[in-house]
Design a protein around this motif. Structure first.
Motif, PDB file in Angstrom:
ATOM      1  N   PRO A 142       0.767  -1.243   0.000  1.00 63.52           N
ATOM      2  CA  PRO A 142       0.000   0.000   0.000  1.00 63.52           C
ATOM      3  C   PRO A 142       0.806   1.306   0.000  1.00 63.52           C
ATOM      4  O   PRO A 142       0.211   2.372  -0.128  1.00 63.52           O
ATOM      5  CB  PRO A 142      -0.741  -0.094   1.336  1.00 63.52           C
ATOM      6  CG  PRO A 142       0.257  -0.757   2.240  1.00 63.52           C
ATOM      7  CD  PRO A 142       1.014  -1.727   1.373  1.00 63.52           C
ATOM      8  N   THR A 143       2.158   1.219   0.158  1.00 61.14           N
ATOM      9  CA  THR A 143       2.884   2.473   0.421  1.00 61.14           C
ATOM     10  C   THR A 143       3.131   3.319  -0.818  1.00 61.14           C
ATOM     11  O   THR A 143       3.483   4.492  -0.716  1.00 61.14           O
ATOM     12  CB  THR A 143       4.257   2.190   1.061  1.00 61.14           C
ATOM     13  OG1 THR A 143       5.087   1.542   0.065  1.00 61.14           O
ATOM     14  CG2 THR A 143       4.126   1.293   2.276  1.00 61.14           C
ATOM     15  N   GLY A 144       3.013   2.699  -1.996  1.00 63.45           N
ATOM     16  CA  GLY A 144       3.237   3.451  -3.228  1.00 63.45           C
ATOM     17  C   GLY A 144       4.699   3.587  -3.612  1.00 63.45           C
ATOM     18  O   GLY A 144       5.032   4.154  -4.647  1.00 63.45           O
ATOM     19  N   HIS A 145       5.586   3.063  -2.778  1.00 63.23           N
ATOM     20  CA  HIS A 145       7.018   3.237  -3.062  1.00 63.23           C
ATOM     21  C   HIS A 145       7.488   2.330  -4.188  1.00 63.23           C
ATOM     22  O   HIS A 145       7.216   1.140  -4.197  1.00 63.23           O
ATOM     23  CB  HIS A 145       7.829   2.937  -1.791  1.00 63.23           C
ATOM     24  CG  HIS A 145       9.308   3.024  -2.005  1.00 63.23           C
ATOM     25  ND1 HIS A 145       9.990   4.221  -2.085  1.00 63.23           N
ATOM     26  CD2 HIS A 145      10.240   2.060  -2.187  1.00 63.23           C
ATOM     27  CE1 HIS A 145      11.274   3.999  -2.299  1.00 63.23           C
ATOM     28  NE2 HIS A 145      11.460   2.695  -2.362  1.00 63.23           N
ATOM     29  N   ALA A 146       8.245   2.927  -5.115  1.00 61.92           N
ATOM     30  CA  ALA A 146       8.860   2.141  -6.169  1.00 61.92           C
ATOM     31  C   ALA A 146      10.325   1.955  -5.815  1.00 61.92           C
ATOM     32  O   ALA A 146      11.051   2.938  -5.631  1.00 61.92           O
ATOM     33  CB  ALA A 146       8.725   2.844  -7.514  1.00 61.92           C
ATOM     34  N   ALA A 147      10.745   0.708  -5.699  1.00 59.23           N
ATOM     35  CA  ALA A 147      12.127   0.431  -5.323  1.00 59.23           C
ATOM     36  C   ALA A 147      13.074   0.907  -6.421  1.00 59.23           C
ATOM     37  O   ALA A 147      12.771   0.807  -7.611  1.00 59.23           O
ATOM     38  CB  ALA A 147      12.305  -1.059  -5.065  1.00 59.23           C
ATOM     39  N   SER A 148      14.213   1.422  -5.995  1.00 61.50           N
ATOM     40  CA  SER A 148      15.189   1.912  -6.964  1.00 61.50           C
ATOM     41  C   SER A 148      15.997   0.737  -7.502  1.00 61.50           C
ATOM     42  O   SER A 148      15.962  -0.368  -6.968  1.00 61.50           O
ATOM     43  CB  SER A 148      16.134   2.895  -6.275  1.00 61.50           C
ATOM     44  OG  SER A 148      16.922   2.186  -5.326  1.00 61.50           O
ATOM     45  N   ARG A 149      16.722   1.018  -8.559  1.00 61.15           N
ATOM     46  CA  ARG A 149      17.579  -0.011  -9.140  1.00 61.15           C
ATOM     47  C   ARG A 149      18.575  -0.505  -8.100  1.00 61.15           C
ATOM     48  O   ARG A 149      18.825  -1.709  -7.972  1.00 61.15           O
ATOM     49  CB  ARG A 149      18.323   0.555 -10.357  1.00 61.15           C
ATOM     50  CG  ARG A 149      19.005  -0.484 -11.235  1.00 61.15           C
ATOM     51  CD  ARG A 149      19.394   0.121 -12.586  1.00 61.15           C
ATOM     52  NE  ARG A 149      18.223   0.679 -13.243  1.00 61.15           N
ATOM     53  CZ  ARG A 149      17.403  -0.014 -14.039  1.00 61.15           C
ATOM     54  NH1 ARG A 149      17.625  -1.295 -14.281  1.00 61.15           N
ATOM     55  NH2 ARG A 149      16.346   0.573 -14.579  1.00 61.15           N
ATOM     56  N   TYR A 158       1.757  -2.960 -10.453  1.00 63.63           N
ATOM     57  CA  TYR A 158       1.579  -1.517 -10.679  1.00 63.63           C
ATOM     58  C   TYR A 158       2.712  -0.911 -11.504  1.00 63.63           C
ATOM     59  O   TYR A 158       2.870   0.304 -11.566  1.00 63.63           O
ATOM     60  CB  TYR A 158       1.469  -0.786  -9.327  1.00 63.63           C
ATOM     61  CG  TYR A 158       0.303  -1.301  -8.520  1.00 63.63           C
ATOM     62  CD1 TYR A 158       0.489  -2.278  -7.546  1.00 63.63           C
ATOM     63  CD2 TYR A 158      -0.995  -0.866  -8.781  1.00 63.63           C
ATOM     64  CE1 TYR A 158      -0.593  -2.805  -6.850  1.00 63.63           C
ATOM     65  CE2 TYR A 158      -2.074  -1.385  -8.086  1.00 63.63           C
ATOM     66  CZ  TYR A 158      -1.872  -2.354  -7.121  1.00 63.63           C
ATOM     67  OH  TYR A 158      -2.933  -2.878  -6.436  1.00 63.63           O
ATOM     68  N   ALA A 159       3.497  -1.783 -12.156  1.00 60.64           N
ATOM     69  CA  ALA A 159       4.688  -1.299 -12.876  1.00 60.64           C
ATOM     70  C   ALA A 159       4.384  -0.184 -13.868  1.00 60.64           C
ATOM     71  O   ALA A 159       5.165   0.749 -14.026  1.00 60.64           O
ATOM     72  CB  ALA A 159       5.374  -2.461 -13.582  1.00 60.64           C
ATOM     73  N   VAL A 160       3.244  -0.286 -14.545  1.00 60.19           N
ATOM     74  CA  VAL A 160       2.953   0.723 -15.567  1.00 60.19           C
ATOM     75  C   VAL A 160       2.663   2.098 -14.982  1.00 60.19           C
ATOM     76  O   VAL A 160       2.552   3.076 -15.706  1.00 60.19           O
ATOM     77  CB  VAL A 160       1.790   0.319 -16.494  1.00 60.19           C
ATOM     78  CG1 VAL A 160       2.220  -0.796 -17.426  1.00 60.19           C
ATOM     79  CG2 VAL A 160       0.585  -0.100 -15.699  1.00 60.19           C
ATOM     80  N   TYR A 161       2.538   2.175 -13.644  1.00 64.69           N
ATOM     81  CA  TYR A 161       2.280   3.467 -13.018  1.00 64.69           C
ATOM     82  C   TYR A 161       3.569   4.224 -12.722  1.00 64.69           C
ATOM     83  O   TYR A 161       3.535   5.367 -12.281  1.00 64.69           O
ATOM     84  CB  TYR A 161       1.492   3.276 -11.714  1.00 64.69           C
ATOM     85  CG  TYR A 161       0.033   2.955 -11.950  1.00 64.69           C
ATOM     86  CD1 TYR A 161      -0.379   1.662 -12.282  1.00 64.69           C
ATOM     87  CD2 TYR A 161      -0.944   3.951 -11.874  1.00 64.69           C
ATOM     88  CE1 TYR A 161      -1.710   1.371 -12.534  1.00 64.69           C
ATOM     89  CE2 TYR A 161      -2.282   3.666 -12.115  1.00 64.69           C
ATOM     90  CZ  TYR A 161      -2.656   2.379 -12.452  1.00 64.69           C
ATOM     91  OH  TYR A 161      -3.976   2.090 -12.701  1.00 64.69           O
ATOM     92  N   ILE A 162       4.692   3.573 -12.953  1.00 62.89           N
ATOM     93  CA  ILE A 162       5.962   4.217 -12.635  1.00 62.89           C
ATOM     94  C   ILE A 162       6.201   5.408 -13.550  1.00 62.89           C
ATOM     95  O   ILE A 162       6.073   5.305 -14.766  1.00 62.89           O
ATOM     96  CB  ILE A 162       7.118   3.196 -12.747  1.00 62.89           C
ATOM     97  CG1 ILE A 162       6.985   2.165 -11.625  1.00 62.89           C
ATOM     98  CG2 ILE A 162       8.472   3.904 -12.670  1.00 62.89           C
ATOM     99  CD1 ILE A 162       8.009   1.061 -11.684  1.00 62.89           C
ATOM    100  N   ARG A 163       6.519   6.556 -12.957  1.00 62.05           N
ATOM    101  CA  ARG A 163       6.750   7.783 -13.728  1.00 62.05           C
ATOM    102  C   ARG A 163       8.232   8.104 -13.814  1.00 62.05           C
ATOM    103  O   ARG A 163       8.640   8.860 -14.659  1.00 62.05           O
ATOM    104  CB  ARG A 163       6.070   8.994 -13.052  1.00 62.05           C
ATOM    105  CG  ARG A 163       4.642   8.803 -12.626  1.00 62.05           C
ATOM    106  CD  ARG A 163       3.637   9.087 -13.694  1.00 62.05           C
ATOM    107  NE  ARG A 163       3.272   7.865 -14.389  1.00 62.05           N
ATOM    108  CZ  ARG A 163       2.317   7.784 -15.319  1.00 62.05           C
ATOM    109  NH1 ARG A 163       1.644   8.865 -15.660  1.00 62.05           N
ATOM    110  NH2 ARG A 163       2.049   6.669 -15.905  1.00 62.05           N
ATOM    111  N   ASP A 164       9.019   7.539 -12.893  1.00 62.94           N
ATOM    112  CA  ASP A 164      10.449   7.897 -12.914  1.00 62.94           C
ATOM    113  C   ASP A 164      11.273   6.727 -13.465  1.00 62.94           C
ATOM    114  O   ASP A 164      10.743   5.893 -14.202  1.00 62.94           O
ATOM    115  CB  ASP A 164      10.917   8.337 -11.509  1.00 62.94           C
ATOM    116  CG  ASP A 164      10.770   7.238 -10.467  1.00 62.94           C
ATOM    117  OD1 ASP A 164      10.699   7.565  -9.268  1.00 62.94           O
ATOM    118  OD2 ASP A 164      10.714   6.046 -10.844  1.00 62.94           O
TER     119      ASP A 164
END
Lengths: 462, 442
Positions: free
Chosen positions: B227-234, B257-263
């Motif tokens: 639920p946190t919305g955090h996208a793990a960095s490389r 939710y991969a397609v929601y990644i903006r960065d």
């Protein structure tokens, strides 16, 4: 041939930690880390060849239950043999009377409802997201009134699913690993296989071709395909399919009354598979719940697959009566509901729209016509084998014909039929040791193919 | 969240049974005591370990109760992450066309391959795993990630140990309990004894301290995170893969939710070198294409992934798929193929953009009242901190005072306490209205 399609083909022994690979495992791979091609030998861990030492392995143990399975699931295995045959004879007109796959188009009244639903999903008013995991109310209500009217089964006893095969596994997840089960022998392989996966069984015993800890209830022509319950040990769960896949036998009211009594006396739960109920020609019960007292001892699973040609559309249902209780009084339906909410997310809303149309008066009539078509196919096949002097069973109440080949190995007969007539059937032993000596012929197919198949059978066996 | 309930079937005296109430059961069954037949089949002890209903039906129940008491209020649903935007025409047209085909001799299709249509598997490989060496026959099409999680658990069996992020999507823990991996629930901590909970919070940039994490066989990891919305960095994912490799663990990577990644955050675990030997990836068309009701997803099991005895995991997964499943609906798969066409994908990106604008509105709204807000940038979830407060209480207050359904953070694990999850799915006017109400109330 894709790797995944090859995956189920290897026949391997479960008794070793064999390092196995199907023969075409790395056929198209160009990566440097590779698994050497191996045929089905038992590999000892002591002297591993150089290449295998490089390949990375996790430290996660393989699930020992899955290792118990003897081979791929039956029907992909039949499919593999069919594909291999086609490779050998690319111009052969192969006729598939093996896997019970429906062939006739779905009636318009049903597909237009599904098309309508699809279009509606593109509109603001018609869009719907997550549905109730137990299924749409309207579908549940229609199932209750169509199949269980007057049987005291209510809408909320019914759980809509993506098919009986999936429901069987979900039921196994509900029951867990510490229950014992009984199956008919022969029977639809998903009961046994899912039981093995769940950890309810012991090892496969090659000499008798049975898994330890499963009670196999032999069903033969001699006992009218109904087990002698006086010789059946108590188990927690009893899988029972009627009309039966593969034998086509339909249990009578009297037999089912005895089965219910047996379950009651033993405190067992019957999982009653009624997927072929609408194929019934005789006056036998179509639902276990026609038997008084069944609501306290039985779950019923069913499917639109063979009624509506929904084998690819995916829709079925399971009935878990409120009265069905575990030994501590806890309602089975509550646990089933929990599994449905946790391990599943509902059947496709488009399939459900189709299901609703199937249960409309027009849709139901259209379904009956298609069923009638397959029943006519069945009749043709039965007559063919009878005319050839075979002992033939089933075909009256189910789209399966169970042909006896006394003293013969059923995989051999399967291969012979395939080789000599290009017809795919299903070998009886695939359904359990009680199926040895029999071949199952399904009656799904275009009429001309069924007629042609029968011509070829006549040629082969005359 | 604990519902002491009613069970008064008198075949066996039993203490109060904790179970979720379901609208049908509370009204219908159980009129008075009933002397009925009990089977002798023991209840599955694993299911007894579940303390309440699955999280999202519980939210629905609260919602329904609230609606009953307040029938005239305009309820805004930012709770269950249910998509709301109509599916683009090009996709539903493809499904309708396929459906009409089913009524014709040429177009009729019966059983499909249990692993999915090859065309769809190829399209998924081409669209999402280009240059990662993942091929079509490593992709298994399904009826959704929730179902795949359970099938993976069936695959792995009861004798593996599991780690989850805390907080995390409840299906990982619940399915682990159901299969018998989880051990007993420790009431004081709210944690299951055999599960390792990897704390993920603002203090550690929502990535667990792996140096303090014990080895488990399986590691569930979701990014972008629900639920946190955090996208793990490389960098973070490299660490995770190394950790898995060093420990001989298997990562089950949820990329729904991969397609929601903006960065620039990785969209697939297989972007990380070495991941093919340590990871399984699950994903879904639900939030990507609005297929929450249509039901379609996929799981990637690389051929290199091996058990300790060298047996390829993919073979057993294939066996599970062939035995416990019968393929995703061919109609949904026809839709899936259209989703991955140029037109389809473009149309879906617009819808995703719409949801992410919703997210921005909500994030801005919370920030404007000085709340610490996380997520909302690479995922359609906003994770709002209410320091010192009980999240179910906050959930209840928000529902009462603003008629907005959210999800209490505690539902995602003990570390979710003090947080509320807000989903960004909804019609723009509802999102704006919700933001107004929240700013006013908060």
């Amino acid at each position: 041939m894709s790797l995944a399609n090859n995956l189920s083909t290897s026949m391997f022994s479960s008794s070793s930690s064999a390092f196995l690979a199907p023969t075409s495992f790395n056929a198209s791979r160009t990566r440097s880390v590779s698994v050497p091609l191996k045929s089905l030998n038992i590999v000892k861990c002591v002297a591993t060849p150089q290449e295998q030492q490089i390949a990375y392995k996790t430290k996660v143990s393989r699930n020992a239950n899955i290792a118990k399975l003897q081979a791929g699931y039956l029907f992909p295995e039949v499919a593999r043999r069919r594909a291999a045959h086609l490779l050998k004879y690319p111009n052969a007109q192969v006729i598939s009377l093996g896997i019970g796959d429906t062939t006739e188009p779905i009636p318009d009244v049903i597909t237009s409802a599904m098309a309508k639903k699809s279009h509606a999903l593109s509109t603001l008013e018609g869009y719907s997201g997550y549905g109730a995991e137990q299924g749409e109310k309207a579908v549940r209500a229609a199932l209750a009134s169509t199949f269980y009217g007057n049987l005291g089964i209510e809408e909320d006893d019914i759980f809509v699913s993506d098919g009986a095969k999936c429901d069987i596994s979900r039921l196994q997840v509900v029951f867990g690993s510490n229950v014992t089960m009984a199956v008919q022998d022969p029977s639809y392989p998903a009961y046994v296989d899912s039981s093995v996966i769940m950890g309810q069984t012991g090892q496969f015993q090659k000499d008798v071709e049975k898994y330890a800890n499963i009670e196999y209830m032999r069903c033969t022509p001699e006992n009218g395909f109904f087990p002698d319950l006086s010789t059946v040990a108590r188990t927690d769960i009893i899988f029972f399919c009627s009309p039966n896949n593969p034998t086509g036998a339909a249990a009578t009211r009297e037999q089912l009354t005895r089965l219910v009594q047996f379950a009651k006396d033993n405190g067992s739960i019957i999982v009653y598979d009624s997927a072929y109920a609408l194929y019934m020609s005789d006056e036998n019960p179509r639902s276990i719940f026609e038997i008084p007292g069944a609501k306290e001892v039985a779950i019923e699973t069913a499917s639109f697959s063979k009624y509506a040609g929904f084998t690819g559309v995916r829709l079925g249902w399971t009935v878990v009566p409120k009265q069905l209780l575990f030994s501590d009084g806890f309602p089975v339906a509550k646990d089933f509901n929990r599994i449905v909410c946790t391990c599943f997310n509902g059947a496709s809303n488009i399939s459900q729209a189709g299901g609703l149309a199937c249960l409309s008066p027009e849709g139901f009539e259209a379904m009956q016509e298609v069923i009638g078509f397959y029943k006519e196919n069945t009749k043709i096949i039965v007559e063919t084998f009878k005319s050839l002097g075979f002992k033939v069973y089933g075909g009256q109440n189910a789209p399966y014909v169970w042909v006896h080949f006394p003293g013969r190995n059923s995989w051999d007969v399967f291969s012979e039929i395939l080789e000599k007539t290009h017809i795919v059937t299903t070998p009886g032993s695939g359904f359990g040791p009680g199926g040895e000596g029999f071949i199952r012929v399904s009656a799904f197919g275009h009429r001309e193919n069924v007629l042609e198949a029968c011509r070829r059978f006549k040629q082969l066996y005359n | 969240m604990y519902y002491s309930q009613f069970l008064s079937h008198v075949c066996m005296p039993h203490a109060v049974l904790l179970q979720p109430t379901k609208s049908w059961s509370s009204s219908k069954s159980n009129a008075g005591t009933k002397v009925g037949h009990c089977s002798k089949v023991p209840r599955n002890v694993n299911l007894e370990k579940l303390r309440s209903g699955y999280l999202f039906p519980e939210i629905s129940r609260h919602e329904a109760e609230h609606l009953q008491k307040n029938p005239d209020e305009s309820l805004i649903r930012l709770g269950i992450g249910d998509t709301t935007h109509p599916i683009p025409d090009t996709i539903t047209l493809a499904m309708a066309e396929h459906v009409h085909g089913l009524s014709t001799i040429q177009g009729y299709r019966g059983y499909g391959a249990e692993q999915g249509n090859m065309a769809l598997r190829k399209a998924i490989a081409g669209k999402f795993y280009q240059d990662m060496g993942i091929e079509a026959d490593e992709i298994f099409v399904s009826d959704g990630a929730q179902c795949d999680i359970s099938r993976l658990q069936l695959l792995l069996g009861p004798n593996v140990t599991v780690a989850v992020q805390d907080p995390s999507f409840p299906a990982y823990i619940d399915s682990s309990v159901v299969v018998g991996q989880a051990g007993e629930l420790e009431e004081e901590t709210g944690k299951y004894g055999n599960i390792i909970y990897m704390n993920c919070g603002p203090e550690n940039n929502f990535f667990p301290d792996l140096s303090a994490t014990p080895r488990t066989d399986i590691i569930f990891f979701c990014s972008p995170n629900n639920p946190t919305g955090h996208a793990a960095s490389r960098q973070q994912l490299k660490q995770l893969v190394e950790f898995a490799r060093a420990n001989g663990s298997i990562i089950v990577y949820d990329s729904a939710y991969a397609v929601y990644i903006r960065d620039e955050s990785p969209k697939s675990i297989f972007e990380i070198p070495g991941a093919r030997e340590v990871a399984i990836e699950i994903s879904s068309f639900s939030k990507f294409a609005g297929f929450t009701g249509v039901r379609l997803g996929w799981t990637v099991v690389p051929e290199e992934l091996k058990y300790s005895n060298g047996f390829p995991v993919i073979k057993d997964f294939n066996r599970i798929v062939c035995t416990c499943f019968n393929g995703a609906s061919n109609i949904a798969q026809a839709g899936g193929l259209a989703c991955l066409s140029t037109d389809g994908y473009q149309a879906l990106c617009k819808v995703i953009g719409y949801y992410m604008e919703n997210a921005k509105i909500l994030v801005d709204g919370f920030k404007s009242v000085d709340l610490k807000v996380y997520g909302g940038k690479n995922a359609p979830y906003i994770w709002v901190h209410f320091p010192g407060l009980n999240s179910w209480n906050v959930f209840g207050e928000i529902l009462q005072k603003t008629n907005i359904v959210t999800v209490p953070g505690r539902g995602f694990g003990p570390a979710g306490e003090e947080y509320i999850r807000i989903s960004a799915f909804g019609q723009r006017e509802h999102i704006l209205e919700a933001s107004r109400r929240l700013q006013f109330y908060l």
